[in-house]
Design a protein around this motif. Sequence first.
Motif, PDB file in Angstrom:
ATOM      1  N   TRP A   1       0.837  -1.211   0.000  1.00 28.48           N
ATOM      2  CA  TRP A   1       0.000   0.000   0.000  1.00 28.48           C
ATOM      3  C   TRP A   1       0.868   1.256   0.000  1.00 28.48           C
ATOM      4  N   LEU A   2       1.985   1.197   0.718  1.00 28.40           N
ATOM      5  CA  LEU A   2       2.884   2.354   0.833  1.00 28.40           C
ATOM      6  C   LEU A   2       3.867   2.481  -0.333  1.00 28.40           C
ATOM      7  N   ALA A   3       3.871   1.528  -1.252  1.00 31.24           N
ATOM      8  CA  ALA A   3       4.902   1.471  -2.295  1.00 31.24           C
ATOM      9  C   ALA A   3       4.654   2.496  -3.399  1.00 31.24           C
ATOM     10  N   LEU A   4       4.795   3.767  -3.021  1.00 32.77           N
ATOM     11  CA  LEU A   4       4.657   4.893  -3.943  1.00 32.77           C
ATOM     12  C   LEU A   4       5.854   5.811  -3.774  1.00 32.77           C
ATOM     13  N   GLY A   5       6.479   6.188  -4.888  1.00 27.65           N
ATOM     14  CA  GLY A   5       7.538   7.183  -4.820  1.00 27.65           C
ATOM     15  C   GLY A   5       8.929   6.591  -4.674  1.00 27.65           C
ATOM     16  N   ASN A   6       9.792   7.340  -4.008  1.00 29.71           N
ATOM     17  CA  ASN A   6      11.197   6.968  -3.831  1.00 29.71           C
ATOM     18  C   ASN A   6      11.332   5.736  -2.950  1.00 29.71           C
TER      19      ASN A   6
ATOM     20  N   GLN B   1      -8.132   4.219  17.016  1.00 28.44           N
ATOM     21  CA  GLN B   1      -7.859   5.584  17.475  1.00 28.44           C
ATOM     22  C   GLN B   1      -7.655   6.557  16.318  1.00 28.44           C
ATOM     23  N   TYR B   2      -7.389   6.034  15.120  1.00 31.73           N
ATOM     24  CA  TYR B   2      -7.084   6.896  13.978  1.00 31.73           C
ATOM     25  C   TYR B   2      -8.292   7.187  13.100  1.00 31.73           C
ATOM     26  N   LYS B   3      -9.458   6.756  13.503  1.00 33.17           N
ATOM     27  CA  LYS B   3     -10.669   7.034  12.717  1.00 33.17           C
ATOM     28  C   LYS B   3     -10.834   8.545  12.543  1.00 33.17           C
ATOM     29  N   ASP B   4     -10.989   8.961  11.293  1.00 35.99           N
ATOM     30  CA  ASP B   4     -11.209  10.371  10.932  1.00 35.99           C
ATOM     31  C   ASP B   4      -9.997  11.267  11.191  1.00 35.99           C
ATOM     32  N   SER B   5      -8.829  10.686  11.463  1.00 36.54           N
ATOM     33  CA  SER B   5      -7.636  11.499  11.719  1.00 36.54           C
ATOM     34  C   SER B   5      -7.149  12.179  10.443  1.00 36.54           C
ATOM     35  N   ASN B   6      -6.833  13.465  10.578  1.00 32.24           N
ATOM     36  CA  ASN B   6      -6.305  14.246   9.450  1.00 32.24           C
ATOM     37  C   ASN B   6      -4.784  14.337   9.470  1.00 32.24           C
ATOM     38  N   ILE B   7      -4.137  13.591  10.344  1.00 34.17           N
ATOM     39  CA  ILE B   7      -2.678  13.596  10.411  1.00 34.17           C
ATOM     40  C   ILE B   7      -2.126  12.814   9.218  1.00 34.17           C
ATOM     41  N   ASN B   8      -1.116  13.381   8.563  1.00 36.53           N
ATOM     42  CA  ASN B   8      -0.549  12.723   7.388  1.00 36.53           C
ATOM     43  C   ASN B   8       0.204  11.455   7.772  1.00 36.53           C
ATOM     44  N   PHE B   9      -0.006  10.409   7.008  1.00 35.90           N
ATOM     45  CA  PHE B   9       0.685   9.130   7.226  1.00 35.90           C
ATOM     46  C   PHE B   9       1.862   8.984   6.260  1.00 35.90           C
ATOM     47  N   TYR B  10       1.583   9.182   4.964  1.00 40.28           N
ATOM     48  CA  TYR B  10       2.641   9.126   3.943  1.00 40.28           C
ATOM     49  C   TYR B  10       2.071   9.635   2.629  1.00 40.28           C
ATOM     50  N   ARG B  11       2.742  10.628   2.054  1.00 39.27           N
ATOM     51  CA  ARG B  11       2.310  11.221   0.790  1.00 39.27           C
ATOM     52  C   ARG B  11       0.839  11.622   0.853  1.00 39.27           C
ATOM     53  N   MET B  12      -0.026  11.031  -0.014  1.00 38.36           N
ATOM     54  CA  MET B  12      -1.437  11.426  -0.005  1.00 38.36           C
ATOM     55  C   MET B  12      -2.275  10.651   1.008  1.00 38.36           C
ATOM     56  N   PHE B  13      -1.640   9.790   1.791  1.00 39.15           N
ATOM     57  CA  PHE B  13      -2.357   8.983   2.778  1.00 39.15           C
ATOM     58  C   PHE B  13      -2.363   9.648   4.154  1.00 39.15           C
ATOM     59  N   PHE B  14      -3.508   9.556   4.822  1.00 38.26           N
ATOM     60  CA  PHE B  14      -3.656  10.055   6.182  1.00 38.26           C
ATOM     61  C   PHE B  14      -3.884   8.879   7.124  1.00 38.26           C
ATOM     62  N   TYR B  15      -3.796   9.157   8.415  1.00 36.99           N
ATOM     63  CA  TYR B  15      -4.008   8.080   9.387  1.00 36.99           C
ATOM     64  C   TYR B  15      -5.423   7.508   9.279  1.00 36.99           C
ATOM     65  N   ARG B  16      -6.376   8.299   8.826  1.00 41.73           N
ATOM     66  CA  ARG B  16      -7.725   7.765   8.626  1.00 41.73           C
ATOM     67  C   ARG B  16      -7.742   6.705   7.518  1.00 41.73           C
ATOM     68  N   ASP B  17      -6.849   6.856   6.536  1.00 42.93           N
ATOM     69  CA  ASP B  17      -6.741   5.853   5.474  1.00 42.93           C
ATOM     70  C   ASP B  17      -6.107   4.573   6.012  1.00 42.93           C
ATOM     71  N   PHE B  18      -5.106   4.728   6.851  1.00 46.47           N
ATOM     72  CA  PHE B  18      -4.510   3.576   7.530  1.00 46.47           C
ATOM     73  C   PHE B  18      -5.570   2.863   8.371  1.00 46.47           C
ATOM     74  N   HIS B  19      -6.399   3.627   9.074  1.00 50.89           N
ATOM     75  CA  HIS B  19      -7.520   3.059   9.835  1.00 50.89           C
ATOM     76  C   HIS B  19      -8.405   2.213   8.931  1.00 50.89           C
ATOM     77  N   ASP B  20      -8.763   2.742   7.763  1.00 48.40           N
ATOM     78  CA  ASP B  20      -9.666   2.023   6.860  1.00 48.40           C
ATOM     79  C   ASP B  20      -9.035   0.743   6.339  1.00 48.40           C
ATOM     80  N   LEU B  21      -7.727   0.789   6.079  1.00 47.38           N
ATOM     81  CA  LEU B  21      -7.034  -0.409   5.631  1.00 47.38           C
ATOM     82  C   LEU B  21      -7.032  -1.475   6.728  1.00 47.38           C
ATOM     83  N   MET B  22      -6.768  -1.045   7.960  1.00 46.89           N
ATOM     84  CA  MET B  22      -6.803  -1.976   9.090  1.00 46.89           C
ATOM     85  C   MET B  22      -8.215  -2.523   9.309  1.00 46.89           C
TER      86      MET B  22
END
Length: 237
Positions: A43-48, A78-99
């Motif tokens: 999922w994180l395999a974007l970019g450098n 705990q990361y539901k609806d979080s606007n903190i950036n996780f990586y590039r265009m992903f936020f912690y809320r996206d990590f929550h959804d993946l989990m």
Amino acid sequence: MINWGELIAEYNDMRYFATDPVAVVRRCKEKRDIEVMGIVCSWLALGNRNQIFKKCCMAYELMSGKPYDYVVSEQWRQYKDSNINFYRMFFYRDFHDLMQSLYSVYQQYTTLEEAIIKKNEELGIKKEYLSALISLLHANGIPKDSKSACKRLCLFLRWMIRRDGIVDLGVWRQLDPAFLLIPLDVHVNRVAREYGLLTRPSADMRSVQELTQKCKELYPHDPAIMDFALFGAGYNR
């Protein structure tokens, strides 16, 4: 004429992948840990590649080196609806959804491999693993269908299913490597076109299928092994 076999023998080697996402997946020893870490790293395999590796290491530490336990313990809620950036265009809320997707899988099935097998049965197909995987995962960054190249999910499936154990882990023994698709990233796309393995102008699923069919002519039981040769041909440049 290029010798694809020599390139495979040279580059199917962890020397070239020490700072690749797969190196983080290989820290895991248990099947379900490998599945979870594999999904996160692909999922994180974007970019450098170095930046991807650092973020994969961060995710591994976030899950305390026990990815499956992290999923089923629901610490990610705990990361539901979080606007903190996780990586590039992903936020912690996206990590929550993946989990959340993985949590749902493990509530119904023993392993993600079993889930794909059952989904294929439901869909009435046997050898098309990508569509089944897409149907199980719902998060920003996961394709909604298999019309695009789906490079990262094809990479994940390669890690799980190819069985030589050198770079790929091959922990899914019930799925057949002969039906894997080539992960079509920008470098593989360029090299494949230079050597006449790909003619379609768009980097979409039809191009993936065209390239994979060419690779099957060389390695009918393991077409995805050509990913190492294409990587090597580009690396030599």
